[in-house]
Scaffold this active site. Structure first.
Site, short mmCIF file in Angstrom:
data_model
loop_
_atom_site.label_atom_id
_atom_site.label_comp_id
_atom_site.label_asym_id
_atom_site.label_seq_id
_atom_site.Cartn_x
_atom_site.Cartn_y
_atom_site.Cartn_z
N LYS A 135 74.37 -1.75 -30.87
CA LYS A 135 72.99 -1.86 -30.41
C LYS A 135 72.04 -2.27 -31.54
O LYS A 135 71.26 -3.18 -31.36
CB LYS A 135 72.50 -0.55 -29.79
CG LYS A 135 72.89 -0.37 -28.32
CD LYS A 135 74.23 0.24 -28.11
CE LYS A 135 74.60 0.43 -26.66
NZ LYS A 135 75.48 1.57 -26.46
N TRP B 228 75.50 9.18 -21.25
CA TRP B 228 76.19 9.37 -22.53
C TRP B 228 76.19 10.83 -22.93
O TRP B 228 77.19 11.35 -23.43
CB TRP B 228 75.56 8.49 -23.62
CG TRP B 228 75.62 7.03 -23.28
CD1 TRP B 228 74.58 6.18 -23.12
CD2 TRP B 228 76.81 6.25 -23.02
NE1 TRP B 228 75.03 4.92 -22.78
CE2 TRP B 228 76.39 4.93 -22.71
CE3 TRP B 228 78.18 6.53 -23.01
CZ2 TRP B 228 77.28 3.90 -22.41
CZ3 TRP B 228 79.08 5.51 -22.71
CH2 TRP B 228 78.62 4.22 -22.41
N ASP C 255 73.62 11.76 -31.18
CA ASP C 255 74.10 10.42 -30.85
C ASP C 255 72.90 9.50 -30.96
O ASP C 255 72.00 9.53 -30.11
CB ASP C 255 74.68 10.42 -29.42
CG ASP C 255 75.08 9.03 -28.94
OD1 ASP C 255 74.91 8.05 -29.69
OD2 ASP C 255 75.57 8.93 -27.79
C1 LIG Z 1 76.34 2.51 -25.85
C2 LIG Z 1 76.22 3.94 -26.08
C3 LIG Z 1 77.35 4.78 -26.19
C4 LIG Z 1 78.76 4.28 -26.01
O1 LIG Z 1 79.16 3.56 -27.11
P1 LIG Z 1 80.65 3.00 -27.21
O2 LIG Z 1 80.66 2.46 -28.61
O3 LIG Z 1 80.81 1.97 -26.15
O4 LIG Z 1 81.58 4.12 -27.04
C5 LIG Z 1 77.14 6.11 -26.47
N1 LIG Z 1 75.91 6.62 -26.61
C6 LIG Z 1 74.80 5.86 -26.49
C7 LIG Z 1 73.45 6.48 -26.66
C8 LIG Z 1 74.92 4.50 -26.22
O5 LIG Z 1 73.83 3.73 -26.11
#
Ligand SMILES: *Cc1c(COP(=O)(O)O)cnc(C)c1O
Length: 356
Positions: free
Chosen positions: A190, A99, A166
């Site tokens: 999540k 990511w 993020d």
């Molecule tokens: C799942 C995840 C993403 C991607 O998220 P999307 O909503 O599918 O774009 C980005 N960063 C982290 C840390 C993630 O766990």
């Protein structure tokens, strides 16, 4: 049979959030209509988004001067939307996983990107510690929790510039010092809601300093001005997010969530460390994620990995297959996962090891 849900994302939600969502799909706020078929401009939905926004501010203790947004496009859209709005000349990123590297790739479209450190060559099995963040960076971007590799940075790093993070897979698991941040974003699937909405928290003063034109939909100021209602927001995920936030508050907020998460993770890591059959994949225990616990079987048992997955399935344990880039197992212990499920998994590990 009770099912124990260890999926990495989309992932477990509380029974409270699911039951209330199910009820609202039939009859939303006594309107006689489903939440699936009401206008996002109805007063009933306005109350939902307002309360959800207030609860995010309260639970995360967000100070004045930040806006809370509910956007579409997933965390992945933020990889470009964020530099579009915040990267003037140069930004610094740390490469701690897939990511993070996706975020770096997008940021390069907008300016100089200084990758201060990377653990890519080591399969992202640790968090680099020695790096220097250039002081002329517009911001330093990091991924708090590397969902795929099971590493986590559980503190707000020191930097000579504002932080951007993020937090998709570990938001609502620790207190955040917002004075250090210009923005935080998190895809909801999540620790908050079903897929479809992304929570963005952005410092108002950090906006409006780039020279480039920004498309209307990608300009944070559009969504701030319109209260996340410039276009139709993801109504259902926002409704479920509100239920999750209410549930978090009832439990005792972030400190209690963190206490529970630490307890769950300690239980599982202890079982891994005491086992001769299983071993963790993260090289420095200090970097271990409390949300995504990654482990494999030691070489002499390696070929038993698929049978352990079947063994678990027979006990109602689902979602523990590791990401294809790591292999082995990944148990995701998100906020909604009860410690009981971790106990069931640990017992399965003991029983499987005892019979092999
Ligand atoms: C799942 C995840 C993403 C991607 O998220 P999307 O909503 O599918 O774009 C980005 N960063 C982290 C840390 C993630 O766990």
């Amino acid at each position: 049979m009770k099912i124990h849900n260890f999926y990495a994302g989309p992932s477990i939600l509380s029974e409270y959030a699911i039951q209330n969502t199910a009820d609202a799909i039939i009859n939303f706020a006594n309107t006689g209509l489903s939440v699936l078929e009401v206008s996002h401009r109805s007063k009933e939905f306005q109350a939902v988004i307002d309360e959800a926004t207030e609860l995010v501010k309260e639970l995360l203790e967000i100070p004045e001067g930040f806006s809370v947004l509910w956007l579409g496009g997933g965390a992945s859209l933020q990889f470009c939307m964020l530099p579009f709005n915040l990267l003037r000349n140069k930004a610094s990123y740390i490469d701690t996983g897939t990511w993070a590297s996706n975020a770096i790739k997008e940021a390069r479209l907008f300016g100089d990107v200084d990758v201060v450190a990377s653990s890519k060559d080591a399969g992202y099995t640790f968090i680099p510690k020695d790096f220097v963040i250039p002081s002329d960076s517009d911001y330093f971007h990091y991924t708090t929790n590397n969902t795929i590799y099971g590493t986590e940075i559980r503190h707000d790093p020191e930097a000579p510039c504002p932080l951007v993070a993020d937090m998709s897979s570990d938001i609502f698991t620790r207190k955040i010092d917002f004075s250090k941040y210009n923005a935080i974003y998190a895809g909801a699937q999540k620790n908050l809601a079903p897929a479809g909405v992304t929570l963005v928290i952005v410092r108002d003063e950090a906006l409006g300093h780039v020279d480039r034109p920004i498309p209307t939909m990608l300009d944070y100021r559009t969504h701030i001005k319109k209260g996340s209602m410039f276009n139709t927001p993801p109504v259902l995920p926002i409704f479920t997010a509100l239920q999750t936030l209410r549930y978090y508050k009832q439990l005792g907020g972030v400190p209690e969530l963190e206490r529970r998460d630490l307890e769950k993770a300690a239980l599982l890591y202890k079982a891994i460390d005491e086992s001769n059959m299983f071993t963790g994949t993260v090289s420095d225990p200090a970097d271990r994620s409390i949300m995504n616990v990654c482990f494999v079987m030691t070489p002499q048992y390696k070929e038993l990995e698929p049978s352990f997955i079947d063994f678990c399935k027979a006990r109602g344990i689902v979602g523990i297959k590791g990401h294809r880039s790591v292999g082995g197992f990944r148990a995701s212990l998100y906020n909604a996962l009860p410690i009981e499920s971790v106990r069931v998994l640990v017992e399965a590990m003991h029983d499987f090891e005892a019979t092999h």
